[in-house]
Design an enzyme around this catalytic site. Structure first.
Site, PDB file in Angstrom:
ATOM      1  CD  GLU A  89      73.304   7.229 110.096  1.00 35.71           C
ATOM      2  OE1 GLU A  89      74.169   7.452 110.966  1.00 35.71           O
ATOM      3  OE2 GLU A  89      73.309   7.773 108.965  1.00 35.71           O
ATOM      4  NE  ARG A  99      71.805  21.730 105.867  1.00 36.65           N
ATOM      5  CZ  ARG A  99      71.217  21.726 104.669  1.00 36.65           C
ATOM      6  NH1 ARG A  99      70.977  22.845 104.036  1.00 36.65           N
ATOM      7  NH2 ARG A  99      70.887  20.579 104.079  1.00 36.65           N
ATOM      8  CB  CYS A 152      66.888  10.823 109.178  1.00 39.36           C
ATOM      9  SG  CYS A 152      66.155  10.668 107.545  1.00 39.36           S
ATOM     10  CG  HIS A 177      70.780   8.501 106.432  1.00 33.19           C
ATOM     11  ND1 HIS A 177      71.217   8.965 107.655  1.00 33.19           N
ATOM     12  CD2 HIS A 177      69.728   9.307 106.084  1.00 33.19           C
ATOM     13  CE1 HIS A 177      70.455   9.999 108.023  1.00 33.19           C
ATOM     14  NE2 HIS A 177      69.545  10.213 107.091  1.00 33.19           N
TER      15      HIS A 177
HETATM   16  N1  PCA Z   1      66.059  12.269 105.006  1.00 32.24           N
HETATM   17  C1  PCA Z   1      66.046  13.354 105.952  1.00 32.24           C
HETATM   18  C2  PCA Z   1      64.648  13.381 106.501  1.00 32.24           C
HETATM   19  C3  PCA Z   1      63.833  12.533 105.600  1.00 32.24           C
HETATM   20  C4  PCA Z   1      64.809  11.815 104.754  1.00 32.24           C
HETATM   21  O1  PCA Z   1      64.540  10.925 103.944  1.00 32.24           O
HETATM   22  C5  PCA Z   1      67.139  13.233 107.021  1.00 32.24           C
HETATM   23  O2  PCA Z   1      68.194  12.644 106.742  1.00 32.24           O
HETATM   24  O3  PCA Z   1      66.956  13.743 108.120  1.00 32.24           O
END
Ligand code: PCA
Length: 225
Positions: A89, A99, A152, A177
């Site tokens: 990111e 959401r 996140c 991610h």
């Molecule tokens: N993914 C979510 C929150 C926790 C996770 O592992 C996100 O992408 O916000």
């Protein structure tokens, strides 16, 4: 400003992963991160911590872990179901817009992560170098220009706000991610996934690259739309 660690003192790397959320039994981010707890790379040692998928509590847990460990490098990891690649990111934005409800039933809509703070912060990881090293190792990876607006992005913004407002010499951080595990994707026809071994290997490469590369490479990670 606190002093940087001396050249011989150990370097601590903090990796965080999340609790499962949204009807999932596992979260690949915690599975991958916990596999690396205690891993040594050069004179750095990795410490894994689990954070709740809850607005507010996630940042509180991160702050506690950073106060305890005083890391030089922090990588927060989260699940991005539906993504096919490791996504490094680029930017955290100062907005919570959920959401779905988090694990405590909280569902903020259009609230700032930190009231009055800047609209966004950039990752201070060498995001392009990490994407390149991952691809060179045969792991699908890209720079991502949005970490979403759920927990996140929330913890990513909290991390970058901390780094910006409580400066510690040499401290860098960012967010990655990762896709579903195969067992998760099997419940959704057509959903992409990645094996745990590949994701653990990807995090090893990301940590090693972040420790080694101080100045990111100039290589496009942009998108047309
Ligand atoms: N993914 C979510 C929150 C926790 C996770 O592992 C996100 O992408 O916000």
């Amino acid at each position: 400003m606190p002093k940087a660690a001396s050249p011989s003192s150990p370097v601590r790397v903090l990796l965080t992963g999340f609790d499962p959320f949204e009807q999932e039994a596992v979260n690949p981010s915690w599975e991958a991160v916990r596999a690396l707890d205690g891993w040594k790379v050069g004179r750095a040692v990795v410490h894994a911590r689990k954070v709740p998928c809850v607005f507010g509590d996630a940042i509180d847990t991160l702050v506690h872990a950073m106060d305890e460990l005083k890391p030089s490098l922090v990588l927060c990891i989260g699940q991005a179901g539906g993504r096919a690649e490791i996504a490094i990111e680029r930017i955290a934005i100062n907005i919570d817009d959920a959401r779905v409800a988090d694990n405590a039933g909280r569902r903020p809509i259009d609230l700032p992560v930190v009231p009055g703070a800047p609209a966004a912060y950039f990752s201070t990881l060498p995001i392009k170098a990490i994407a390149r090293e991952l691809r060179a190792a045969g792991v699908p990876a890209s720079v991502s220009n949005s970490a979403g607006t759920f927990v996140c992005n929330h913890i990513f913004y909290g991390l970058m706000y901390l780094i910006a407002t409580r400066p510690v010499a040499g401290l860098r951080g960012g967010f990655i991610h990762i896709p579903y595990l195969p067992g998760q994707a099997a419940r959704f026809a057509g959903a992409p996934s990645m094996s745990l071994d590949t994701m653990v290997q990807a995090l090893r490469i990301a940590v090693a690259t972040a420790l080694k590369v101080k100045q990111d490479i100039a290589e496009t990670g942009g998108q047309l739309y």
